[in-house]
Design an enzyme around this catalytic site. Structure first.
Site, PDB file in Angstrom:
ATOM      1  N   ARG A 172       0.795  -1.229   0.000  1.00  0.00           N
ATOM      2  CA  ARG A 172       0.000   0.000   0.000  1.00  0.00           C
ATOM      3  C   ARG A 172       0.825   1.275   0.000  1.00  0.00           C
ATOM      4  O   ARG A 172       0.266   2.360   0.119  1.00  0.00           O
ATOM      5  CB  ARG A 172      -1.000  -0.012   1.159  1.00  0.00           C
ATOM      6  CG  ARG A 172      -2.167  -0.905   0.850  1.00  0.00           C
ATOM      7  CD  ARG A 172      -3.263  -0.892   1.897  1.00  0.00           C
ATOM      8  NE  ARG A 172      -3.760  -2.247   1.944  1.00  0.00           N
ATOM      9  CZ  ARG A 172      -3.316  -3.190   2.759  1.00  0.00           C
ATOM     10  NH1 ARG A 172      -2.421  -2.908   3.670  1.00  0.00           N
ATOM     11  NH2 ARG A 172      -3.771  -4.400   2.684  1.00  0.00           N
ATOM     12  N   ASP A 195     -14.611 -11.417  11.447  1.00  0.00           N
ATOM     13  CA  ASP A 195     -13.520 -10.813  10.662  1.00  0.00           C
ATOM     14  C   ASP A 195     -13.751  -9.308  10.497  1.00  0.00           C
ATOM     15  O   ASP A 195     -13.442  -8.728   9.465  1.00  0.00           O
ATOM     16  CB  ASP A 195     -13.372 -11.498   9.290  1.00  0.00           C
ATOM     17  CG  ASP A 195     -12.168 -10.996   8.505  1.00  0.00           C
ATOM     18  OD1 ASP A 195     -11.223 -10.475   9.124  1.00  0.00           O
ATOM     19  OD2 ASP A 195     -12.191 -11.115   7.264  1.00  0.00           O
ATOM     20  N   LYS A 252     -14.956  -2.221   9.242  1.00  0.00           N
ATOM     21  CA  LYS A 252     -15.749  -3.192   8.481  1.00  0.00           C
ATOM     22  C   LYS A 252     -17.155  -3.386   9.037  1.00  0.00           C
ATOM     23  O   LYS A 252     -18.072  -3.724   8.303  1.00  0.00           O
ATOM     24  CB  LYS A 252     -15.046  -4.553   8.506  1.00  0.00           C
ATOM     25  CG  LYS A 252     -13.846  -4.686   7.582  1.00  0.00           C
ATOM     26  CD  LYS A 252     -13.387  -6.147   7.662  1.00  0.00           C
ATOM     27  CE  LYS A 252     -12.139  -6.413   6.848  1.00  0.00           C
ATOM     28  NZ  LYS A 252     -11.738  -7.844   7.002  1.00  0.00           N
ATOM     29  N   MET A 291       4.415 -18.925  -7.136  1.00  0.00           N
ATOM     30  CA  MET A 291       3.668 -20.151  -6.814  1.00  0.00           C
ATOM     31  C   MET A 291       4.481 -20.932  -5.782  1.00  0.00           C
ATOM     32  O   MET A 291       5.488 -21.540  -6.108  1.00  0.00           O
ATOM     33  CB  MET A 291       3.461 -20.963  -8.097  1.00  0.00           C
ATOM     34  CG  MET A 291       2.902 -22.366  -7.874  1.00  0.00           C
ATOM     35  SD  MET A 291       1.250 -22.403  -7.122  1.00  0.00           S
ATOM     36  CE  MET A 291       1.238 -24.081  -6.468  1.00  0.00           C
TER      37      MET A 291
HETATM   38 CA    CA Z   1      -9.134 -10.522   8.205  1.00  0.00          CA
END
Ligand code: CA
Length: 719
Positions: free
Chosen positions: A143, A329, A356, A670
């Protein structure tokens, strides 16, 4: 000469600006000091000195050249590809003395001429790419950076904090921010903040392996640890690291330290020079269900909390927990802005956050007093309201997923996530985007049956129902409620919107509003939009050949020209990597748009598998592979950010064991799954993929159409 007249004071301002401008030409790059950031709103409103532009992180620009009357002349002036085609570009570029400092998903830092996009230097921390195994949400992302006293600081995807010489791009110091007390290793995806002589950083990977969150303050000059503040208590049979942990341990139950508990500070860290404090936005609990994580426990401090810490001593001033005993969460790691709001004739210094959980918090910065907590969305199922007497949310007694698995809003991705907000302190309005999306919550199947839960060493350990078990529960519960995203101008005191408009995509980027009454937002559709801040009406749009999901946007001014810059995510369909885009009035640059690559399912292996084997593969795939390669066969849950495995060639099918277990593509991002997936299990995963590929092939033959080999906008389990 009289220095008291406004004219002369203005001239002093001009001299300071000139001095700053001269510096940009020389070898004194990145000379950002505390005083400079504090004075920047008046002296250099055209700079973007730190993640949220200034320490207050209001992201409200004083610039007016681009305004409601001129914005229709806005055009692209330069573009610079700095990322891969599968990269999410979540960084906020900084602009200091004409130089843009920006990072890509692998934590590579670029210093660019902010007027042309020309490269001045790059620094590659050579991240160990196998750390993708610890990523919660698809490919690597970052970020942004901090610029301070001649250095550029970046947190790396493999958990380091690096100081770079802002002039040369050479490394000055490099520290590993991981310590054994934090349990497993982690990614850093957040932008460090630098202030008061120190650099502050937390960590991501809240739900991968065992995780115990903490924030470390490093001396900016040397990289030495100044202090460390833990956000979740450790094993209580051992000494607590600091007194706040002893208090916090009283709020946990069971043997939480065996899981770790979560509580990572993966995004928001805001410095406040008025109280000499750092506000830490703390993430959710891990595993998610409190019945698993902390049986018999209480609030589980400091999960989903805003903690104020003194930057000199590293001791706590106060805390406010937005979601006590987090069960969903519901991170409180979203961006925070600092402002001043009048309450009953008294000016209060406040911190503003829309975490959230769906409520918008206004908290007194001096003491943590809750001043307002009104819903910013109609989509809140888990709680009825926040009780202002107790300062706590009142959980909805009819919405208990432990008893009845069900769709609940907000989803784990939050009604609002990290996408930046813009605070107009004069009008008392917050511009931001949010979405109403439900997630299906249930307890882990094994835990329901046995009361036991094991943390995986690889992949996500959420503690919720997965795979076929989840699908069966959803079949019983009914379809997902419709989702919708909005952008609006919110008054957190009255809890009302001055205006609010629907957005086309469910997942979009953050915003910046300006004194020119323009609100910019990069959208999931690939549109960079400009709206009128007065009513939200659309004024201008630029369609980019990629998505702006979860990106940010800034505006800055160099000499007499105002710019707007954002970052476009990579686009697999046209093999175009993550790109910085800069705009100005009458800009006439155009972006080369490669042809769209269409993909059809290639020749498939003719192996025959039992239904049982492909069922097992389905569960394993969705537990281990889906967070990058996308959910397959789950309505609305395809989110492909790594290759769509249904399109694997015969060669890849034969190499699959070497790739997945042997780790031959670790440096392409990966990771190896040697200690997680057995050869037999891998064959089951392949059985599931082949079954799904045959289904897609049949569809393509019937409909005679190829699929765009691109990511789409559907649900992804985020942060
Ligand atoms: Ca989380």
């Amino acid at each position: 000469m009289k220095f008291s007249s406004p004219v002369n004071l203005m001239m002093i301002g001009v001299f300071t600006l000139l001095a700053a401008s001269v510096q940009s030409q020389g070898t004194d790059r990145g000379n950002v000091t505390d005083a400079r950031v504090i004075n920047s709103p008046g002296l250099e409103p055209g700079s973007w000195l730190t993640y949220g532009q200034t320490f207050k992180e209001q992201r409200f620009s004083q610039l007016t050249q681009i305004n409601t009357g001129t914005v229709d002349r806005l055009g692209l002036i330069w573009s610079k590809q700095i990322g891969d085609y599968n990269m999410r570009m979540q960084g906020t570029p900084l602009v200091v003395d004409g130089v843009m400092y920006v990072s890509n998903g692998w934590s590579v830092v670029y210093a660019l001429d902010a007027t042309t996009g020309e490269e001045i230097w790059t620094y590659d921390p050579e991240v160990d790419r196998s750390y993708i195994r610890l990523a919660c949400c698809g490919p690597a992302h970052n970020r942004g950076v901090a610029v301070y006293e001649g250095k550029v600081f970046v947190g790396t995807f493999d958990g380091r904090l690096v100081a770079i010489d802002a002039n040369t791009g050479e490394e000055i110091w490099d520290v590993d921010t991981w310590i054994p007390a934090g349990l497993g290793r982690f990614n850093i995806t957040g932008a460090p903040r630098a202030a008061a002589g120190k650099v502050y950083i937390g960590q991501g990977s809240g739900e991968t392996g065992h995780r115990r969150g903490y924030v470390t303050a490093y001396e900016a000059e040397t990289g030495e640890v100044a202090w460390r503040f833990f956000l979740v208590p450790g094993d209580p049979s051992k000494p607590f690291e600091h007194p706040e942990m002893e208090m916090a341990a009283q709020t946990w139950g069971g043997e939480w330290w065996k899981y770790g508990g979560g509580g990572t500070a993966w995004n928001s860290l805001v410095y406040d020079e008025e109280f000499n404090s750092l506000y830490i936005g703390v993430g959710n609990g891990a595993p998610w269900p409190r019945d698993i994580r902390s049986p018999g426990g209480g609030d589980d401090l400091f999960l989903s909390t805003i903690v104020s810490v003194d930057v000199d001593s590293g001791r706590m001033n106060w805390f406010y927990q937005t979601t006590p005993g987090d069960n969903w969460d519901y991170s409180s790691a979203m961006d925070m802005s600092l402002g001043e709001i009048e309450f009953g004739g008294v000016m209060r210094k406040v911190v503003l956050q829309a975490p959230k959980n769906g409520f918008f918090y206004v908290i007194d910065r001096s003491n943590g007093e809750l001043l307002r907590a009104l819903p910013y969305t109609d989509g809140i199922d888990w709680a009825t309201h926040v009780d202002m007497e107790t300062g706590r949310p009142v959980e909805n007694p009819n919405v208990v997923y432990e008893l009845e698995p069900q769709w609940i809003m907000p989803a784990n991705s939050g009604a609002h996530n990290w996408e930046p907000q813009s605070w107009d302190n004069e009008l008392g309005l917050m511009y931001f985007y949010y979405h109403d999306i439900a997630n299906f919550y249930s307890l882990d199947e094994g835990f329901v049956e046995t009361g036991e839960y094991q943390i995986r060493e690889r992949g996500l350990s959420l503690g919720w129902g997965e795979g076929d078990y989840r699908r069966r529960l959803i079949e019983q519960a009914g379809p997902r409620p419709p989702s919708q995203a909005y952008i609006g101008a919110f008054d957190p005191i009255t809890g009302t919107y001055k205006w609010r408009h629907e957005l086309e995509s469910d997942y979009n980027g953050g915003v910046v509003a300006t004194k020119g009454n323009v609100l910019f937002q990069p959208e999931g559709t690939g549109n960079l939009s400009a709206r009128d801040t007065n009513d939200g009406e659309l004024l201008w749009r630029f369609k980019a050949p990629g998505s702006f999901r979860s990106t940010s946007v800034i505006t800055y001014k160099i000499d007499d020209t105002q710019y707007v810059a954002t970052m476009m995510n990579g686009n697999r369909a046209i093999d175009l990597g993550g790109t910085v885009l800069a705009f100005k009035l009458d800009g006439d640059h155009s972006l080369p748009i490669p042809e769209i690559a269409q993909a059809t399912v290639p020749e498939l292996p003719d192996d025959i598998y039992s239904q049982e084997q492909s069922r097992e593969g389905d569960d394993l795939y969705h537990a281990q592979c889906a967070s990058c390669h996308g959910g397959i066969g789950v309505p609305n849950e395809v989110a492909i950010v790594a290759p769509d495995l249904r399109l694997m060639t015969l060669d890849t099918h034969s190499d699959m064991e070497e790739i997945v277990i042997g780790g031959t593509r670790a440096q392409q991002g990966m990771p190896d799954f040697e200690d997680t997936i057995s050869a037999g299990q891998l064959e089951s995963i392949r059985a599931f993929i082949v079954e799904q590929a045959r289904r897609l092939q049949e569809y393509q033959i019937q409909n005679q159409e190829a699929v765009e080999a691109t990511s789409n906008e559907e649900d992804l389990n985020r942060a």
